[in-house]
Design a protein around this motif. Structure first.
Motif, short mmCIF file in Angstrom:
data_model
loop_
_atom_site.label_atom_id
_atom_site.label_comp_id
_atom_site.label_asym_id
_atom_site.label_seq_id
_atom_site.Cartn_x
_atom_site.Cartn_y
_atom_site.Cartn_z
N SER A 80 10.52 5.82 -10.51
CA SER A 80 10.18 6.83 -9.51
C SER A 80 11.01 8.10 -9.72
CB SER A 80 10.41 6.28 -8.10
OG SER A 80 10.11 7.24 -7.12
N SER A 131 10.76 5.13 -2.55
CA SER A 131 10.36 3.99 -3.39
C SER A 131 11.26 2.79 -3.13
CB SER A 131 10.44 4.39 -4.85
OG SER A 131 11.78 4.69 -5.21
N ASN A 141 0.81 -1.22 0.00
CA ASN A 141 0.00 0.00 0.00
C ASN A 141 0.84 1.26 0.00
OD1 ASN A 141 -2.37 -1.44 -0.04
ND2 ASN A 141 -2.52 -1.56 2.19
N GLU A 142 1.92 1.27 0.79
CA GLU A 142 2.76 2.46 0.88
C GLU A 142 3.35 2.81 -0.47
OE1 GLU A 142 7.02 3.53 2.85
OE2 GLU A 142 5.63 2.38 4.10
N GLU A 143 3.75 1.80 -1.23
CA GLU A 143 4.32 2.04 -2.55
C GLU A 143 3.26 2.49 -3.55
OE1 GLU A 143 6.02 -1.73 -3.19
OE2 GLU A 143 7.43 -1.54 -1.53
N LEU A 144 2.05 1.95 -3.39
CA LEU A 144 0.94 2.34 -4.25
C LEU A 144 0.61 3.83 -4.04
CD1 LEU A 144 -1.40 1.71 -6.19
CD2 LEU A 144 -2.75 1.03 -4.20
N LEU A 145 0.55 4.24 -2.79
CA LEU A 145 0.27 5.64 -2.48
C LEU A 145 1.36 6.57 -3.01
CD1 LEU A 145 -1.07 5.33 1.20
CD2 LEU A 145 -2.38 5.95 -0.84
N LEU A 146 2.62 6.13 -2.89
CA LEU A 146 3.73 6.92 -3.40
C LEU A 146 3.61 7.12 -4.91
CD1 LEU A 146 6.50 8.32 -3.08
CD2 LEU A 146 7.56 6.08 -3.36
N HIS A 147 3.29 6.01 -5.61
CA HIS A 147 3.16 6.10 -7.06
C HIS A 147 2.02 7.04 -7.46
CE1 HIS A 147 4.17 4.35 -11.01
NE2 HIS A 147 2.89 4.55 -11.29
N LEU A 148 0.89 6.94 -6.77
CA LEU A 148 -0.24 7.81 -7.05
C LEU A 148 0.10 9.27 -6.74
CD1 LEU A 148 -3.18 5.62 -5.67
CD2 LEU A 148 -2.68 6.14 -8.07
N PHE A 149 0.86 9.49 -5.65
CA PHE A 149 1.25 10.85 -5.29
C PHE A 149 2.16 11.46 -6.35
CE2 PHE A 149 3.83 14.02 -3.09
CZ PHE A 149 2.84 14.77 -2.46
#
Length: 931
Positions: free
Chosen positions: A712, A702, A647-655
Motif C-alpha cells: 500500500s 490498509s 470489502n473496505e480493503e478491496l476498495l482501498l486497493h482499487l482506489f
C-alpha cells in the motif's frame, strides 16, 4: 535511550553546523575606503544587457544555414567592439551570477538559505556607486541591488512574479516587456524636465535584465526552436535599444555598452552545477572606452570554439565574471565596488596607457584595502603570541610595491606598473583567503575529536547492550572516575577561558567544549573497553581480520560511490553473488534467485546517465503500467484469500490503483499541453496536489500485516513519484521496492539458518505500534551486515538515478504537474520529496527487517549510526578548499549529505514507523479482526 537520542541529535546538528562555520562563512568585510581612478572616464553612461540563461555557444555559433541568429551582436564583434567568454563559478544561479557581475565578488553559499533573493550580508555594488541607475526586469534580481543602495538614486521597474511561468504560451513577453518599458521611458523623458536632467548626468547606469531566454531554456531546452528564436528577439531588441539611446543622446559617443549572461544552461534545461555549458557565457562590449575589433592570424585557446563559430580572425579575450564589475566602474569613473575581487581587464580598454595604469593601480589598492581590514580583524581577536601573519605580503612589502608602482607611473613605465599591480592583487587575494580560513585547522581538529569520541561512545553502547561483558562497575573503577571528572572540568574551564580571551564566536565554544563530555563518557567505560579487548583475543585472528577487512572494503565502496556512481553497481553485483557464499542458495533457491534478479536489475540504474539528460514520457508511462500489472497480481492473490480480505480493503486497493492511473493520465496530459504551449491545465494541477496530499494518508487505511501495508505504501508513493518523473527514474522505486521485499524474506531465512526460530512467516507478520521490540536475542556479527545493507540501500536510493550536480541543477520539468510559475522554495520542496521517496521505501523495509529478525530497532539503528559517522569522517577529511569550484562544492556537498542522512534518518525512521504501524478508521467503524 531517550536521553541518548536527544544528545545524539544535538551532537549531529553541531557536526552538521560546523561545516558552515568552517567553510561557508561570508568572505565580506566592511570599513574600506572607496577607491576610484583620478582621471576623466571615457563614458558618461553605461548600458548593461544581461540575457539570463544564455549559453555562449548558442549565441556565437551559426545556424544550419550558416547565418548568425544574433546578427547585431556579430556585427559588433566584427566592426565595433571586443568580445570573449565570461567564466562563471558554481553555483551557476541567477542571484550569485548577477552579484559577481555587478558587485564583483562570488557570493557565499549562505545566500541559498534565502533562495538567492535576500541579502544575507549587505554589499556594495556598481549600482550603489552610480549617480543614478534605472533598471528593468525580474523582481528577484533588481530588488536585491536596490535594497542595499543608499539615497534615492536607484529606480527599478519590474513585472509581476507570476509572469515567470514556464508553461506559458509565449515567455518572450518577459523580454518584450523590458524593451517596451525602456521605449516608453525615453519617450516620457523628453517631456519631463526633471527626468531629462537626471538622464544627462554623468556616472549613470541602465540595467536591462532579460529573463525570457532562461525561461524558454527551462521549458523547452536550449536546443529548442523557442530558445533560439528568443535569442533572435533579444538581438533585435538590443539593436532597437541602442538606436533609441544614441538618438536620445545625439550620438555623443559617451555611452558604453556591455552584453553578457549570468550563467548558461545544460542540454536538458537546467543550471546550478559546473558543466561548461553552464559556466561559459558570452561577453561583448562596445562604445565609449572600449577597443575596436582586432584582427589576428592565430589565437591560443585549448577549445575548438573559434573555428566552430568562424570567429578565429577576431581577437577573443576571456575574463572571469567578477572582472566585469571593475571594468564597468572604470568606464564611467565610479569607485570600484568595495568588496570586489575582480581584476580589471585592461586589454578591453581603449584609452591612454596612463589611464590603464591608474585604473589598475586603483584596482590594486581597492583589493589591498580588503586585505588590510581582514588582517586587522583577525589580529584583534587573536592572542599576540599566537597570531601568524600572512608571510607573502608583510606591511613592508605592501608599501614597497605601492611606492614602486606609483614611481613607475610617474616615470611613464606603464606596462611595468600594470604588471606590478597585478602581482599585488594576486598576493592580496591569497592573503584574503589565508585570513578567511585562519581558524579552519583549529576548528577541524576539535570537530574530528568530537566525531571520534561520539562514534566510540555509540560503539561502546552497542557492546554494553548485547555482550554483557560487565555486570556493573566495581568500586575500584569509581575512584579514578572521580579523578577523571575533575580533569575534564579543568580542561573545559581552560578551553573556555582560552576562547574568551580571543573573543571567539559562541559557536566556537560548542565545537571546542563538546569533545570534553563526549570523551569523558567514553573513558568512564574503561572496564567495558578492557573486557571487550579481552574477548577479541579469544576470537580466531583470521576470522576477526577477515570480517574487519570486508567491513572496511564495504565502507570504502560506499565512500567511492559518492564520486563514482558505478561503484554502487559493483556493490550490487557483490550482493547478487552473496547467496552463493552462504547457505541461503541451498536452503531457499527461489528467494535467492529473486534476490539475484532484482540486485542485477537495480545495478543497471547507476550506469545510466543522471536524470534530466534525456526526458522520455513513455518510460514514465511504462513504469505506471508495470505498477498496475503488479497491483493486479497482488489483487488477484488477495482476493483468493477471502478470509483475510474484506470489502473496505478491496476498495482501498482499487482506489490506489485508480490514483496511479490518474497520475499517468495527468503526467501525459501535462506533457502534451506544455508541448503545445497551452500551459498547465488547472484540473491537472488540482489532481496532482490531491494525489500528493493523500499519498501519506491512504497507507494508514490498509491492514497492518506486513505485505499489505508495504505494498500500500509503494502504491501511494509511486503515484506521486510518477507525477515528479520525466524519464527512466520512474522505474527506480519499483525495482528498489521489489528488492526490499526480497531482502525482508532473505533476512528471516538467514536468521533461521543460525538456529533461531521465527514464529511467523513474512506473509503473516504484522507491524506493531510499540516503540521498540523486546530484545529476543543477543547481537551477532551478521547484524552488522544488516546495518551495512541498510546504509548501502540508502546511498543507492540517493545516487541510483542522480548525483550531486543533478540535484543542484535539477530539471524543472519534474515539477510541471504541480506548478510552472517560478517558485524556488516550492519547487525545491517537491524535488526534495522526490528524493526522499526512495529513502522512505528503504526505511519501511528496514522497519520490517528489524521486526522479522526479532532484534531491537535500537541496536540496528546504533550500528547504522556508527557506519554513517565513519563515512562522514571520511568526507570531513576529503573536503577541499582548492581546485575548481565544482570540486570544492561537490566535496562539501558529500559531507553535508552524509550528515543530513544521519540526522534525517531519525525522522525517516519515525515516518516509516508511522506509515507501517498506524491504522486509521473511517466513519467510526470497528477495527478489522486483522488489526
Amino acid at each position: 535511550m531517550l536521553l541518548f537520542f536527544i544528545l545524539g541529535l544535538f551532537v549531529h546538528f553541531v557536526f552538521f553546523g560546523s561545516i558552515f562555520d568552517i567553510y561557508f562563512t561570508s568572505p565580506l568585510v566592511h570599513g574600506m575606503t572607496p577607491q576610484f581612478t583620478p582621471l576623466p572616464p571615457p563614458a558618461k553612461r553605461l548600458v548593461l544587457f544581461v540575457a539570463d540563461g544564455l549559453r555562449a555557444d548558442t549565441l556565437y555559433e551559426l545556424d544550419e544555414n550558416g547565418n548568425s541568429r544574433a546578427p547585431f551582436i556579430r556585427n559588433i564583434i566584427m566592426h565595433e567592439g571586443s568580445w570573449g567568454l565570461s567564466h562563471t563559478r558554481v553555483p551557476t544561479e541567477s542571484r550569485p551570477g548577477h552579484v559577481a557581475l555587478i558587485a564583483g565578488f562570488y557570493e557565499d553559499v549562505s545566500a541559498v538559505a534565502k533562495g538567492w533573493k535576500e541579502n544575507p550580508v549587505e554589499f556594495d555594488s556598481l549600482i550603489n556607486e552610480s549617480k543614478y541607475t534605472w533598471s528593468w526586469g525580474s523582481p528577484d534580481i533588481l530588488t536585491m541591488f536596490a535594497k542595499g543602495a543608499y539615497g534615492d538614486h536607484v529606480f527599478t521597474y519590474t513585472y509581476d512574479a507570476d509572469s515567470e511561468d514556464f508553461g506559458a504560451h509565449d515567455v518572450t513577453k518577459l523580454d518584450t516587456w523590458v524593451f517596451d518599458k525602456v521605449k516608453e521611458f525615453f519617450h516620457a523623458a523628453r517631456n519631463n524636465q526633471s527626468l531629462f536632467s537626471k538622464l544627462n548626468e554623468e556616472k549613470i547606469v541602465f540595467f536591462l535584465h532579460l529573463l525570457g531566454i532562461d525561461t524558454n531554456g527551462h521549458a523547452h531546452r536550449p536546443s529548442s526552436r523557442e530558445y533560439k528564436d528568443n535569442i533572435k528577439l533579444v538581438d533585435a531588441g538590443m539593436k532597437e535599444m541602442v538606436s533609441i539611446l544614441e538618438h536620445f543622446y545625439g550620438n555623443d559617443g559617451k555611452t558604453a555598452f556591455i552584453f553578457t549572461s549570468d550563467h548558461g544552461m545544460t542540454d536538458w534545461g537546467s543550471h546550478g552545477a559546473g558543466h561548461p555549458s553552464e559556466t561559459l557565457t558570452p561577453f561583448v562590449t562596445w562604445g565609449a572606452g572600449i577597443k575596436y575589433p582586432q584582427k589576428v592570424s592565430a589565437q591560443k585557446f585549448d577549445d575548438a570554439f573559434l573555428k566552430e563559430w568562424r570567429l578565429e580572425s577576431w581577437k577573443r579575450q576571456d575574463i572571469h565574471q567578477a572582472d566585469i564589475a571593475p571594468l564597468m566602474a572604470s568606464l564611467i569613473g565610479v569607485p570600484f565596488p568595495l568588496n570586489s575581487v575582480g581584476i580589471l581587464p585592461v586589454d578591453y580598454l581603449n584609452n591612454t596607457d596612463l589611464f590603464k595604469a591608474e585604473s589598475m593601480f586603483t584596482n590594486a589598492i581597492q583589493i589591498l584595502e580588503q586585505f588590510k581590514v581582514k588582517m586587522t580583524q583577525k589580529k584583534e581577536v587573536t592572542l599576540p603570541f599566537l597570531f601568524i601573519p600572512f608571510k607573502l605580503l608583510p606591511e613592508s612589502k605592501q608599501l614597497n610595491i605601492v611606492r614602486k608602482a606609483r614611481s613607475y607611473i610617474k616615470q611613464r613605465k606603464y606596462d611595468e606598473a600594470v604588471s606590478l599591480c597585478k602581482e599585488l592583487i594576486h598576493l592580496a587575494l591569497k592573503g584574503l583567503s589565508y585570513y578567511h580560513t585562519y581558524d579552519r585547522f583549529f576548528l577541524a581538529i576539535n570537530v574530528v575529536l568530537g566525531f571520534l569520541g561520539w562514534t566510540s561512545y555509540a560503539f561502546l553502547l552497542i557492546i554494553k547492550s548485547h555482550f554483557n561483558l560487565t555486570r556493573g562497575v566495581n568500586k575500584e573503577v569509581k575512584k579514578p572516575s572521580h579523578l577523571l571528572s575533575c580533569s575534564c572540568i579543568a580542561i573545559g574551564v581552560f578551553v573556555a577561558f582560552f576562547l574568551l580571551l580571543q573573543d571567539c564566536p559562541w559557536t566556537y565554544y560548542i565545537y571546542c567544549l563538546l569533545p570534553v563530555p563526549i570523551w569523558y563518557a567514553v573513558l568512564r567505560e574503561f572496564q567495558v573497553i578492557q573486557d571487550f579487548v579481552t574477548l577479541l583475543l579469544t576470537v580466531p585472528p583470521s576470522y576477526f581480520v577477515g570480517y574487519l577487512l570486508v567491513f572496511i572494503l564495504g565502507i570504502e565502496i560506499l565512500v567511492l560511490s559518492f564520486f563514482y556512481r558505478y561503484m554502487l553497481t559493483a556493490g550490487l553485483l557483490a550482493f547478487a553473488g552473496w547467496p552463493f557464499i552462504t547457505q541461503l542458495w541451498t536452503r531457499a533457491k527461489s528467494i535467492s534467485l529473486s534476490w539475484i534478479f532484482f540486485s542485477l536489475l537495480l545495478a543497471a540504474f547507476p550506469l545510466m546517465p543522471v536524470v534530466g539528460r534525456k526526458p522520455d514520457i513513455f518510460l514514465v508511462m511504462g513504469a505506471g503500467l508495470l505498477v498496475l500489472l503488479l497491483s493486479l497480481c497482488v489483487l488477484t492473490s488477495l482476493i483468493k484469500r477471502k478470509d483475510s480480505f474484506i470489502n473496505e480493503e478491496l476498495l482501498l486497493h482499487l482506489f490506489q490503483m485508480l490514483s496511479v492511473v490518474l497520475s499517468m493520465c495527468v503526467t501525459y496530459s501535462t506533457h502534451s499541453s506544455l508541448r503545445k504551449k497551452q500551459g498547465l491545465p488547472l484540473l491537472n494541477q488540482i489532481i496532482s496536489w490531491l494525489i500528493l496530499a493523500f499519498s501519506l494518508v491512504l497507507p494508514l487505511l490498509s491492514p497492518t500485516s506486513l505485505f499489505e501495508r508495504l505494498f500500500s505504501i509503494l502504491l501511494s508513493l509511486m503515484s506521486t513519484y510518477i507525477l515528479l518523473s520525466t524519464g527512466y527514474e520512474a522505474l527506480f522505486p519499483l525495482v528498489l521496492s521489489c528488492l526490499m521485499f526480497v531482502w525482508i524474506q532473505v533476512e528471516q531465512e538467514t536468521l533461521q539458518q543460525r538456529g533461531i526460530s521465527c514464529k511467523q512467516k513474512v506473509t503473516s507478520v504484522r507491524f506493531t505500534c510499540s516503540t521498540d521490540i523486546t530484545q529476543f536475542r543477543q547481537l551477532y556479527l551478521d547484524d552488522v551486515r544488516r546495518a551495512f545493507f541498510l546504509v548501502f540501500f540508502l546511498v543507492t536510493a540517493f545516487f541510483g538515478t542522480g548525483n550531486i550536480a543533478s540535484v543542484n541543477s535539477f530539471d524543472l520539468a519534474s515539477v510541471y504537474c504541480f506548478l510552472t510559475v517560478f517558485s524556488p522554495f516550492m519547487m525545491g520542496a517537491l524535488m526534495m520529496w522526490k528524493i526522499l521517496i526512495p529513502f522512505v521505501l528503504v526505511m519501511c523495509a528496514f522497519e520490517a527487517v528489524q521486526l522479522t529478525t526479532q532484534l531491537s530497532s535500537k541496536s540496528l539503528f546504533l550500528m547504522v549510526l556508527v557506519i554513517s559517522d565513519i563515512m562522514a569522517l571520511h568526507f570531513f577529511f576529503l573536503v577541499k578548499d582548492y581546485g575548481s569550484w565544482l570540486d570544492i562544492g561537490t566535496s562539501i556537498s558529500h559531507y553535508v549529505i552524509v550528515m543530513s542522512m544521519t540526522i534525517v534518518l531519525v525522522f525517516l525512521n519515525g515516518l516509516a514507523h508511522l506509515l507501517t504501524t498506524k491504522k486509521l478508521r473511517l466513519c467510526g467503524k470497528p477495527k478489522s479482526h486483522l488489526i
